[in-house]
Design an enzyme around this catalytic site. Structure first.
Site, PDB file in Angstrom:
ATOM      1  N   ARG A 228      11.843   5.960 -13.654  1.00 58.51           N
ATOM      2  CA  ARG A 228      11.233   7.208 -13.179  1.00 58.51           C
ATOM      3  C   ARG A 228      10.941   8.161 -14.324  1.00 58.51           C
ATOM      4  O   ARG A 228      10.044   8.991 -14.247  1.00 58.51           O
ATOM      5  CB  ARG A 228      12.175   7.923 -12.193  1.00 58.51           C
ATOM      6  CG  ARG A 228      12.394   7.201 -10.880  1.00 58.51           C
ATOM      7  CD  ARG A 228      13.079   8.150  -9.897  1.00 58.51           C
ATOM      8  NE  ARG A 228      13.720   7.439  -8.806  1.00 58.51           N
ATOM      9  CZ  ARG A 228      13.106   7.043  -7.696  1.00 58.51           C
ATOM     10  NH1 ARG A 228      11.818   7.272  -7.540  1.00 58.51           N
ATOM     11  NH2 ARG A 228      13.757   6.420  -6.746  1.00 58.51           N
TER      12      ARG A 228
ATOM     13  N   ASP B 261       0.179   3.449  -0.586  1.00 59.59           N
ATOM     14  CA  ASP B 261      -0.001   2.005  -0.714  1.00 59.59           C
ATOM     15  C   ASP B 261      -0.529   1.479   0.639  1.00 59.59           C
ATOM     16  O   ASP B 261      -1.726   1.545   0.896  1.00 59.59           O
ATOM     17  CB  ASP B 261       1.362   1.413  -1.098  1.00 59.59           C
ATOM     18  CG  ASP B 261       1.335  -0.068  -1.397  1.00 59.59           C
ATOM     19  OD1 ASP B 261       0.246  -0.623  -1.564  1.00 59.59           O
ATOM     20  OD2 ASP B 261       2.416  -0.685  -1.459  1.00 59.59           O
TER      21      ASP B 261
ATOM     22  N   ASP C   2       9.769   4.365  -9.335  1.00 57.77           N
ATOM     23  CA  ASP C   2      10.903   3.564  -9.813  1.00 57.77           C
ATOM     24  C   ASP C   2      10.755   2.088  -9.496  1.00 57.77           C
ATOM     25  O   ASP C   2       9.925   1.677  -8.688  1.00 57.77           O
ATOM     26  CB  ASP C   2      12.186   4.035  -9.134  1.00 57.77           C
ATOM     27  CG  ASP C   2      12.279   3.554  -7.687  1.00 57.77           C
ATOM     28  OD1 ASP C   2      11.314   3.773  -6.937  1.00 57.77           O
ATOM     29  OD2 ASP C   2      13.300   2.927  -7.327  1.00 57.77           O
TER      30      ASP C   2
ATOM     31  N   LYS D 219      -3.504   3.200  -3.925  1.00 52.27           N
ATOM     32  CA  LYS D 219      -3.795   1.749  -4.003  1.00 52.27           C
ATOM     33  C   LYS D 219      -4.647   1.409  -2.800  1.00 52.27           C
ATOM     34  O   LYS D 219      -4.142   0.885  -1.812  1.00 52.27           O
ATOM     35  CB  LYS D 219      -2.490   0.967  -3.910  1.00 52.27           C
ATOM     36  CG  LYS D 219      -1.806   0.689  -5.197  1.00 52.27           C
ATOM     37  CD  LYS D 219      -0.719  -0.340  -4.936  1.00 52.27           C
ATOM     38  CE  LYS D 219       0.396  -0.208  -5.927  1.00 52.27           C
ATOM     39  NZ  LYS D 219       1.546  -1.043  -5.549  1.00 52.27           N
TER      40      LYS D 219
ATOM     41  N   LYS E  19      12.129  10.192  -3.861  1.00 53.88           N
ATOM     42  CA  LYS E  19      12.260  10.863  -5.149  1.00 53.88           C
ATOM     43  C   LYS E  19      10.985  10.716  -5.973  1.00 53.88           C
ATOM     44  O   LYS E  19      10.823  11.352  -7.006  1.00 53.88           O
ATOM     45  CB  LYS E  19      13.423  10.243  -5.940  1.00 53.88           C
ATOM     46  CG  LYS E  19      14.739  10.275  -5.230  1.00 53.88           C
ATOM     47  CD  LYS E  19      15.785   9.460  -6.049  1.00 53.88           C
ATOM     48  CE  LYS E  19      17.028   9.222  -5.215  1.00 53.88           C
ATOM     49  NZ  LYS E  19      17.899   8.201  -5.822  1.00 53.88           N
ATOM     50  N   GLY E  20      10.104   9.833  -5.533  1.00 54.76           N
ATOM     51  CA  GLY E  20       8.930   9.464  -6.333  1.00 54.76           C
ATOM     52  C   GLY E  20       8.028  10.612  -6.751  1.00 54.76           C
ATOM     53  O   GLY E  20       7.434  10.589  -7.821  1.00 54.76           O
TER      54      GLY E  20
ATOM     55  N   PHE F 247       2.376  -3.522  -9.064  1.00 54.19           N
ATOM     56  CA  PHE F 247       3.536  -2.663  -8.888  1.00 54.19           C
ATOM     57  C   PHE F 247       3.691  -1.768 -10.112  1.00 54.19           C
ATOM     58  O   PHE F 247       3.879  -2.256 -11.226  1.00 54.19           O
ATOM     59  CB  PHE F 247       4.803  -3.492  -8.653  1.00 54.19           C
ATOM     60  CG  PHE F 247       5.942  -2.647  -8.188  1.00 54.19           C
ATOM     61  CD1 PHE F 247       5.998  -2.196  -6.875  1.00 54.19           C
ATOM     62  CD2 PHE F 247       6.952  -2.273  -9.066  1.00 54.19           C
ATOM     63  CE1 PHE F 247       7.039  -1.388  -6.439  1.00 54.19           C
ATOM     64  CE2 PHE F 247       7.996  -1.460  -8.637  1.00 54.19           C
ATOM     65  CZ  PHE F 247       8.037  -1.025  -7.322  1.00 54.19           C
TER      66      PHE F 247
ATOM     67  N   GLU G 235       2.641  13.585  -2.661  1.00 51.34           N
ATOM     68  CA  GLU G 235       3.110  12.193  -2.626  1.00 51.34           C
ATOM     69  C   GLU G 235       2.900  11.526  -3.982  1.00 51.34           C
ATOM     70  O   GLU G 235       1.959  11.861  -4.700  1.00 51.34           O
ATOM     71  CB  GLU G 235       2.307  11.411  -1.584  1.00 51.34           C
ATOM     72  CG  GLU G 235       3.044  11.061  -0.312  1.00 51.34           C
ATOM     73  CD  GLU G 235       4.071   9.942  -0.446  1.00 51.34           C
ATOM     74  OE1 GLU G 235       4.657   9.762  -1.541  1.00 51.34           O
ATOM     75  OE2 GLU G 235       4.311   9.256   0.549  1.00 51.34           O
ATOM     76  N   ASP G 236       3.738  10.569  -4.287  1.00 54.03           N
ATOM     77  CA  ASP G 236       3.540   9.822  -5.528  1.00 54.03           C
ATOM     78  C   ASP G 236       2.421   8.801  -5.398  1.00 54.03           C
ATOM     79  O   ASP G 236       1.488   8.786  -6.174  1.00 54.03           O
ATOM     80  CB  ASP G 236       4.855   9.131  -5.977  1.00 54.03           C
ATOM     81  CG  ASP G 236       5.505   8.277  -4.893  1.00 54.03           C
ATOM     82  OD1 ASP G 236       5.005   8.248  -3.743  1.00 54.03           O
ATOM     83  OD2 ASP G 236       6.527   7.631  -5.190  1.00 54.03           O
TER      84      ASP G 236
HETATM   85  P1  5GP Z   1       3.338   2.785   1.775  1.00 51.60           P
HETATM   86  O1  5GP Z   1       4.123   3.203   2.973  1.00 51.60           O
HETATM   87  O2  5GP Z   1       2.041   3.543   1.613  1.00 51.60           O
HETATM   88  O3  5GP Z   1       3.117   1.290   1.755  1.00 51.60           O
HETATM   89  O4  5GP Z   1       4.242   3.010   0.519  1.00 51.60           O
HETATM   90  C1  5GP Z   1       4.522   4.261   0.066  1.00 51.60           C
HETATM   91  C2  5GP Z   1       5.758   4.289  -0.790  1.00 51.60           C
HETATM   92  O5  5GP Z   1       6.060   3.007  -1.332  1.00 51.60           O
HETATM   93  C3  5GP Z   1       5.550   5.184  -1.977  1.00 51.60           C
HETATM   94  O6  5GP Z   1       5.888   6.511  -1.669  1.00 51.60           O
HETATM   95  C4  5GP Z   1       6.444   4.558  -3.005  1.00 51.60           C
HETATM   96  O7  5GP Z   1       7.754   5.034  -2.849  1.00 51.60           O
HETATM   97  C5  5GP Z   1       6.425   3.092  -2.670  1.00 51.60           C
HETATM   98  N1  5GP Z   1       5.439   2.329  -3.496  1.00 51.60           N
HETATM   99  C6  5GP Z   1       4.250   1.814  -3.117  1.00 51.60           C
HETATM  100  N2  5GP Z   1       3.642   1.190  -4.136  1.00 51.60           N
HETATM  101  C7  5GP Z   1       4.456   1.331  -5.196  1.00 51.60           C
HETATM  102  C8  5GP Z   1       4.369   0.913  -6.570  1.00 51.60           C
HETATM  103  O8  5GP Z   1       3.419   0.283  -7.051  1.00 51.60           O
HETATM  104  N3  5GP Z   1       5.411   1.251  -7.362  1.00 51.60           N
HETATM  105  C9  5GP Z   1       6.493   1.945  -6.900  1.00 51.60           C
HETATM  106  N4  5GP Z   1       7.450   2.222  -7.781  1.00 51.60           N
HETATM  107  N5  5GP Z   1       6.603   2.350  -5.628  1.00 51.60           N
HETATM  108  C10 5GP Z   1       5.600   2.044  -4.786  1.00 51.60           C
END
Ligand code: 5GP
Length: 184
Positions: A170, A108, A164, A136, A48-49, A157, A104-105
């Protein structure tokens, strides 16, 4: 549960105005890059991000786009990526032969995105690009494609503008950092 979300925010990282300005710029970049495409263009939002970002970005482009959504498993109640990615809701339509932009939101570790890109690539789109609001980059564990980016953010975070913590925050119009005592 907080009655005023602002009480839980330690600091604002990116203001609502900064987000809106950057989204307009990304929209103009997309307008220019896809101006000559004669294929169907589809924006795929990752639920949902990416909801808020998709809604604003879609209105910032004047291209004939269609919109679809995918939901994948993410952090749940934790703030660490599990590395396990599962499709919870798949696309409604085929992307074969289309120009695809994944919206994408935040990227990470990159695990979610790289899984999604492999999956989408196997469906034979004509092109596949990624537009992420936040990056990030210090936390990346797998190399991922990132064609359009809103902002780099530090390793904290963040919540707001679609992002969220336990499904809350959100609806904040800015990107902020939660008070750490809330999730420790
Ligand atoms: P990744 O697979 O790149 O580690 O993480 C991607 C997903 O993790 C993002 O789409 C998001 O949903 C969540 N995520 C990563 N970092 C954050 C953060 O700082 N805050 C929030 N709310 N979600 C995060």
């Amino acid at each position: 549960m907080p009655r005023n979300l602002l009480d839980d925010i330690k600091e604002t990282l990116i203001s609502a105005e900064q987000i809106q300005q950057r989204v307009l710029e990304l929209g103009q970049q997309l307008n220019a890059d896809y101006a000559d495409s004669e294929r169907e263009i589809i924006f795929i939002g990752v639920l949902k991000g990416a909801l808020m970002f998709m809604v604003d970005l879609a209105r910032a482009v004047n291209l004939p786009i269609s919109i679809d959504f995918m939901a994948v498993s993410s952090y749940g109640a934790s703030t660490q990526s599990s590395g396990i990615v599962r499709i919870i809701k798949d696309l409604d339509a085929s992307i074969e032969g289309k120009d695809v932009v994944v919206v994408e939101d935040i990227v990470d570790s990159g695990l979610t995105l790289s899984y999604m890109l492999d999956n989408l690539r196997s469906r034979n789109p004509a092109s596949l690009k990624v537009c992420a609001l936040l990056n990030k980059k210090d936390r990346r564990t797998v190399d991922t494609q990132l064609d359009y980016l809103g902002f780099d953010v530090p390793d904290a975070f963040v919540v707001g503008y679609g992002l969220d913590y336990n499904q809350l925050y959100r609806n904040l119009p800015f990107i902020g950092v939660l008070k750490p005592e809330l999730y420790r």
